[in-house]
Enzyme design. Structure first.
Site, PDB file in Angstrom:
ATOM      1  N   THR A   1      -2.638   3.861   2.945  1.00 17.37           N
ATOM      2  CA  THR A   1      -2.655   3.777   4.111  1.00 17.37           C
ATOM      3  C   THR A   1      -3.472   4.872   4.925  1.00 17.37           C
ATOM      4  OG1 THR A   1      -0.341   3.335   4.067  1.00 17.37           O
ATOM      5  CG2 THR A   1      -0.767   3.894   6.255  1.00 17.37           C
TER       6      THR A   1
ATOM      7  N   ARG B   1      -5.277  10.375  -6.851  1.00 14.13           N
ATOM      8  CA  ARG B   1      -4.390   9.527  -7.662  1.00 14.13           C
ATOM      9  C   ARG B   1      -3.963   9.912  -8.918  1.00 14.13           C
ATOM     10  NH1 ARG B   1      -2.399   5.584  -5.027  1.00 14.13           N
ATOM     11  NH2 ARG B   1      -3.772   5.310  -3.501  1.00 14.13           N
TER      12      ARG B   1
ATOM     13  N   LEU C   1       0.824  -1.226   0.125  1.00 15.78           N
ATOM     14  CA  LEU C   1      -0.098   0.073   0.091  1.00 15.78           C
ATOM     15  C   LEU C   1       0.974   1.277   0.078  1.00 15.78           C
ATOM     16  CD1 LEU C   1      -2.593  -1.286   2.608  1.00 15.78           C
ATOM     17  CD2 LEU C   1      -2.887  -1.324   0.230  1.00 15.78           C
ATOM     18  N   ASP C   2       0.432   2.151  -0.587  1.00 17.22           N
ATOM     19  CA  ASP C   2       0.962   3.536  -0.577  1.00 17.22           C
ATOM     20  C   ASP C   2       0.634   4.448   0.495  1.00 17.22           C
ATOM     21  OD1 ASP C   2      -0.944   4.715  -1.672  1.00 17.22           O
ATOM     22  OD2 ASP C   2      -0.433   4.921  -3.769  1.00 17.22           O
ATOM     23  N   SER C   3       1.208   5.597   0.428  1.00 15.11           N
ATOM     24  CA  SER C   3       0.960   6.538   1.607  1.00 15.11           C
ATOM     25  C   SER C   3      -0.724   6.966   1.482  1.00 15.11           C
ATOM     26  CB  SER C   3       1.723   7.852   1.747  1.00 15.11           C
ATOM     27  OG  SER C   3       1.634   8.408   0.388  1.00 15.11           O
TER      28      SER C   3
END
Lengths: 138, 79
Positions: free
Chosen positions: A98, B42, A93-95
């Protein structure tokens, strides 16, 4: 007939035993009842004792967090998911993810985690420890 | 995870703020708002973390958008 004789006796026996049975819903949640069944999260609780400590067990907290992670769409490989998993190193998982996980944990245990503490949660273990340290998490 | 810079923390804090705002929306359209917030962040995931000017600009822009979409009058959003 023997059957006729036993029937009233049986009825009396039932009448004696039934009132003694207490519905689990009316009983306050105690630690021992939590230990007996790990996942005792009643969907509906008639009377909630606000003053009583919710007494979340380590297993229950961990189980609820793992369930939440299992349902998180960003985690494809759940084989690495365990009580020690690191969100980034093990689960990929990236920040931003998270942040989403920590927010989901907030919702699950109906608490609010301040930014500073939320930034420090990077693994399942850290999350479990944090929740266990919160008296109003339930 | 490497240590985060102050600006990176600001971005994450703002993301949290957005997700909190999503919770205020009605349950039937909440997921649309969540998906929107997710995709907006994103979109710019590839920006170099040293590109302070761009990130600060996007943060300002995002805050303005949050203010707009936070209005209870806005009930739904489509991507």
């Amino acid at each position: 007939m023997m059957f006729r004789a036993t029937l009233p006796r049986l009825a009396r026996q039932i009448a004696r035993t039934v009132p003694r049975y207490q519905a689990p819903i009316a009983r306050p949640l105690t630690r021992s009842s939590l230990l007996q069944s790990r996942r005792i999260t009643p969907a509906f609780q008639a009377a909630r004792c606000y003053s009583a400590h919710s007494g979340l067990s380590h297993e229950e907290v961990q189980g609820r967090i793992m369930d939440l992670l299992k349902n998180f769409d960003k985690i494809q490989d759940t084989s690495k998911l365990n009580g020690e998993s690191h969100f980034h190193n093990d689960l990929g998982l990236d920040s931003l993810d998270t942040v989403e996980v920590v927010m989901a944990i907030e919702e699950e245990f109906s608490i609010e985690i301040p930014d500073k503490e939320a930034d420090a949660i990077h693994s399942v273990k850290q999350a479990v420890d944090y929740i266990l340290a919160q008296p109003d998490a339930h | 995870m490497p240590r985060l810079s102050g600006l990176q923390k600001d971005v994450l804090s703002f993301y949290r703020e957005c997700l909190r705002a999503v919770r205020q929306k009605q349950s039937d359209t909440r997921e649309n708002f969540r998906a929107f917030a997710r995709s907006e962040f994103r979109k710019n995931i590839g920006i170099n973390k040293k590109d302070f000017g761009t990130i600060e600009y996007l943060l300002r822009n995002g805050r303005r958008k949050l203010e707009t979409y936070q209005d209870p009058g806005i009930r739904n959003i489509s991507r």
